[in-house]
Scaffold this active site. Structure first.
Site, short mmCIF file in Angstrom:
data_model
loop_
_atom_site.label_atom_id
_atom_site.label_comp_id
_atom_site.label_asym_id
_atom_site.label_seq_id
_atom_site.Cartn_x
_atom_site.Cartn_y
_atom_site.Cartn_z
N ARG A 154 -24.11 5.15 25.65
CA ARG A 154 -25.43 5.29 26.24
C ARG A 154 -25.69 4.02 27.04
O ARG A 154 -25.23 2.93 26.69
CB ARG A 154 -26.50 5.47 25.17
CG ARG A 154 -26.33 6.69 24.28
CD ARG A 154 -27.42 6.72 23.21
NE ARG A 154 -27.32 7.90 22.35
CZ ARG A 154 -26.67 7.92 21.18
NH1 ARG A 154 -26.08 6.82 20.72
NH2 ARG A 154 -26.64 9.03 20.45
N LYS A 178 -28.48 4.76 18.10
CA LYS A 178 -29.82 5.15 17.70
C LYS A 178 -29.98 4.99 16.19
O LYS A 178 -29.06 5.26 15.42
CB LYS A 178 -30.09 6.60 18.10
CG LYS A 178 -30.22 6.81 19.61
CD LYS A 178 -30.59 8.23 19.93
CE LYS A 178 -30.81 8.43 21.42
NZ LYS A 178 -31.19 9.81 21.76
N HIS A 245 -26.31 8.48 32.38
CA HIS A 245 -25.95 9.41 31.31
C HIS A 245 -24.92 10.43 31.77
O HIS A 245 -24.21 11.02 30.95
CB HIS A 245 -27.21 10.13 30.80
CG HIS A 245 -27.23 10.29 29.31
ND1 HIS A 245 -27.30 9.22 28.44
CD2 HIS A 245 -27.19 11.39 28.53
CE1 HIS A 245 -27.30 9.66 27.20
NE2 HIS A 245 -27.23 10.97 27.22
N ARG A 248 -21.57 9.50 30.57
CA ARG A 248 -21.38 9.85 29.16
C ARG A 248 -21.04 11.34 29.01
O ARG A 248 -20.16 11.72 28.25
CB ARG A 248 -22.65 9.49 28.38
CG ARG A 248 -22.65 9.83 26.89
CD ARG A 248 -23.89 9.19 26.29
NE ARG A 248 -24.28 9.76 25.01
CZ ARG A 248 -23.84 9.33 23.83
NH1 ARG A 248 -22.95 8.36 23.79
NH2 ARG A 248 -24.27 9.87 22.71
N HIS A 271 -23.32 10.94 17.68
CA HIS A 271 -24.29 12.00 17.42
C HIS A 271 -24.44 12.21 15.93
O HIS A 271 -23.45 12.35 15.20
CB HIS A 271 -23.84 13.33 18.05
CG HIS A 271 -23.97 13.36 19.54
ND1 HIS A 271 -23.25 14.22 20.35
CD2 HIS A 271 -24.75 12.62 20.38
CE1 HIS A 271 -23.59 14.02 21.60
NE2 HIS A 271 -24.50 13.06 21.65
N TYR A 280 -21.45 20.33 24.69
CA TYR A 280 -20.39 19.99 25.62
C TYR A 280 -19.30 21.05 25.65
O TYR A 280 -18.58 21.16 26.63
CB TYR A 280 -19.78 18.63 25.25
CG TYR A 280 -20.73 17.49 25.45
CD1 TYR A 280 -21.04 17.04 26.73
CD2 TYR A 280 -21.34 16.88 24.37
CE1 TYR A 280 -21.93 16.01 26.91
CE2 TYR A 280 -22.23 15.84 24.55
CZ TYR A 280 -22.53 15.41 25.82
OH TYR A 280 -23.42 14.39 26.01
#
Length: 299
Positions: A154, A178, A245, A248, A271, A280
């Site tokens: 990210r 995150k 992004h 990514r 994730h 994806y």
């Protein structure tokens, strides 16, 4: 959010206190909550409501309907509904309200937009054909772009990196994602080489006495590079509008196209939920269909 709106929010609605409770959230996430809740409070104030205790379930539903009539996108409405649920859930837990008016509140699901994947010629323009003759800035830009595409970081993760997070000899980088979760991601050979050149020949030229000692990437004022700075890098070097992004997305899609296991891609991307990574596979299937239609004689 304007200063006036924030003062309004911070008074009876205690939004500032709520955002301080989001200790695991990224700065960009907290800013998004402030904006979305500020918009709701401004709307509620016009109805004469002065605190979360005065908000009823019908009020929350009416707000979502108001957004729909004003032409807001479904994704935006869904995001604002999520912000309301998070805020009122917090308000109930800390005793500001006795019941949550957003419990079970439904909002339109956001459009299932496929992530943008860069085409080969776009990648060549960014990575292979980019000029590095503009000195340290060029070395920094190439290192940043190679890192974003080669490791799927990210943009906030890349700009937050410290030199100690890099292990160039082993070809890996430690990333803080995150929620403060840490993961170790491989570095591509081009990314490792570009980072070596930047750290050896470019970073010192931009560093000042006030520069953060550990920051990998610096802007032209010697401060830590910000996500906004990174977006400007792409604006300057990309032939078409490109968000960081997208690199990514391209990283993940290319791995899946090459046969990578979905769980491995999930780990590399950081994730928490496999369902986030599974989108994806839709991109990959879409690309397979495009190739099939263009090349199979019976398609």
């Amino acid at each position: 959010m304007t200063a006036g709106t924030f003062a309004l929010v911070a008074s009876g609605w205690r939004v500032e206190e709520f955002t301080r409770s989001l200790t695991a959230a990224a700065p960009a996430t907290i800013e998004a909550y402030e904006r979305d809740l500020g918009a709701f409070v401004a709307w509620a104030e016009r109805l004469g409501l002065r605190s979360p205790a005065q908000v009823q379930r019908t009020t929350a539903r009416r707000y979502l309907a108001f957004l729909a009539t004003r032409g807001f996108a479904r994704r935006t409405i869904a995001r604002r509904a999520s912000a309301l649920r998070r805020y009122f859930g917090w308000a109930r837990r800390v005793g500001v309200i006795t019941s949550d008016p957003t419990a079970g509140l439904s909002a339109p699901r956001g459009e299932a937009r496929l992530p943008r994947v860069l085409r080969p010629h776009e990648l060549r323009t960014l990575l292979d054909e980019a000029e590095v003759s503009d000195g340290p800035v060029g070395l920094r830009d190439i290192a940043l772009l190679e890192l974003l595409y080669g490791s799927g970081l990210r943009v906030a993760e890349a700009t937050a990196l410290d030199v100690d997070d890099l292990d160039l000899s082993r070809g890996q980088v430690r990333v803080w994602g995150k929620g403060g979760k840490q993961r170790v991601v491989p570095l591509s050979d081009p990314a490792a080489d570009a980072l070596r050149r930047w750290l050896a020949d470019g970073r010192g030229a931009l560093a000042t006495e006030a520069s953060p000692a550990g920051a990998v990437f610096l802007n032209q004022r010697g401060r830590r590079l910000t996500p906004r700075d990174a977006r400007r890098v792409l604006d300057r070097r990309s032939a078409a509008p490109t968000h960081p992004h997208a690199l990514r997305h391209t990283f993940a899609t290319h791995l899946l196209d090459g046969g990578a296991d979905l769980r491995v891609v999930q780990e590399l991307l950081g994730h928490a939920d496999l369902a986030t990574t599974q989108r994806y596979t839709h991109v990959s299937k879409e690309r397979l269909r495009t190739v099939f239609d263009a090349t199979h004689p019976r398609a």
